[in-house]
Design a protein around this motif. Sequence first.
Motif, short mmCIF file in Angstrom:
data_model
loop_
_atom_site.label_atom_id
_atom_site.label_comp_id
_atom_site.label_asym_id
_atom_site.label_seq_id
_atom_site.Cartn_x
_atom_site.Cartn_y
_atom_site.Cartn_z
N VAL A 221 0.84 -1.21 0.00
CA VAL A 221 0.00 0.00 0.00
C VAL A 221 0.87 1.25 0.00
O VAL A 221 0.63 2.21 -0.75
CB VAL A 221 -0.95 0.01 1.22
N HIS B 270 2.40 1.83 -3.31
CA HIS B 270 1.44 2.51 -4.20
C HIS B 270 1.48 4.01 -3.97
O HIS B 270 1.55 4.80 -4.94
CB HIS B 270 0.03 1.97 -3.93
N ASP C 146 -0.30 1.77 -8.88
CA ASP C 146 -0.44 0.34 -8.59
C ASP C 146 0.72 -0.45 -9.19
O ASP C 146 1.28 -1.36 -8.55
CB ASP C 146 -1.76 -0.20 -9.15
N LEU D 82 -0.30 -6.46 -2.98
CA LEU D 82 -1.13 -5.28 -3.18
C LEU D 82 -2.58 -5.68 -3.43
O LEU D 82 -3.50 -5.04 -2.90
CB LEU D 82 -0.60 -4.45 -4.37
N ALA E 120 -4.12 -6.58 -0.18
CA ALA E 120 -4.39 -5.38 0.60
C ALA E 120 -5.65 -4.68 0.09
O ALA E 120 -6.49 -4.23 0.88
CB ALA E 120 -3.19 -4.43 0.53
#
Length: 402
Positions: free
Chosen positions: A263, A266, A345, A360, A363
């Motif tokens: 996260v 990102h 992303d 990811l 998450a």
Amino acid sequence: MLMTITGIYTLYLLITLYTSVMQIGFINHSKTKEAVLLTPAEFLKAGNYGVAKEKLSIVNAFVDYLIFIAWIGFGIKALQNNILFENDVIYNIAIVMGFVVINSLVSLPFAYYEKFVLDTQFGFNKSTMGQWIKDTLISFVMTLVFGSVVVWGVYEIISNFTLWWLWSFVFIFAVVILINMLYPAFRAMFFDKLTPLQDETLDDEIKTLMDKTGFVSSGVFVSDASKRDARLNAYFGGFGKAKRVVLFDTLIEKLTTKELLAVLGHELGHFAHGDIYKNIALVGSMLLAMFAIFGNLPDTLYLELGLSSEPYVLMILLMLFIPVLGFIMMPIMGIVSRHNEYAADRMGSELGGEAGAIELANALKKLVTENKSYPLSHPVYIFFHYTHPPVLERLRELGVDI
């Protein structure tokens, strides 16, 4: 001209209502079908939450429209007739802040309902009534103090410059940037308690991640957000070396270390791609357009309103139309923002190594579950409201088997 202004606001209301009604119908139709990403019970609950929020937004939109009609019909005149100060500066500040206070009072029942009825019903609200009243009072006082300073600044610009709308834009844009810089400090001072991250291993891994993108911060902090809300979140605040990485304690509790790093990867992707500056440029463009329009309104409008083109009238009209212009700009900002989210992303998955995309994706799934985000939306609603791509599209872009 007054009919044109009213017509534009009416059109804004109708489009807003249309998107909400389409979204409600879409969710009600799809929530009874096969669950996506969530368990059947979670899928239904997220759908019910989405519908409840849209119903509240419909009521809110109607009330805002009535308030708009009231202000342009008699409200501004009532303020100028009942607020009496000989000093012109104080008179203008008092009228504009009176407008702000009345609007804030009107919005209070909606804020209460959302917090203590809707959020409580769906398991988000962790705040006590005392905490909510304290937060509301602090926000109210800060709005009065800082709002008065900003109004004073705009008043002086309008009173002393021919191209007041251009210099007012420069002033307000500088205020917006300053707020972004000071937001973490003010939030820590008055609302959330921020403490340095105690997990040294996680702290080291986060700093290693930041070093890969050249992100310099003043530290990694944990917010005690769980005392108010159960949602998961994190944010980067500030500019330059004053930047802070703030993690909600709910996020640390619910995500694994690798998911948390994905996260943050990102978010670091946004930093590496300069997305914050792109967003600032878009907001600046919207503000410039607003000031250019309202700085060149014809005198006939003020005659129809029965008002003179005093600084307080200009400022109130600007604030009344901020939602409309924001709504007009939203599709453009949404397209840019969704493009940036895909790029972030990709970088987040790359920073996470071989399993970065999977972490990811995991998450994102947890964020959908914990925040009760309904994973499906009507295309029209996405076009007008979404700053992030639908989670299913994000997962597909990551190459994850849904």
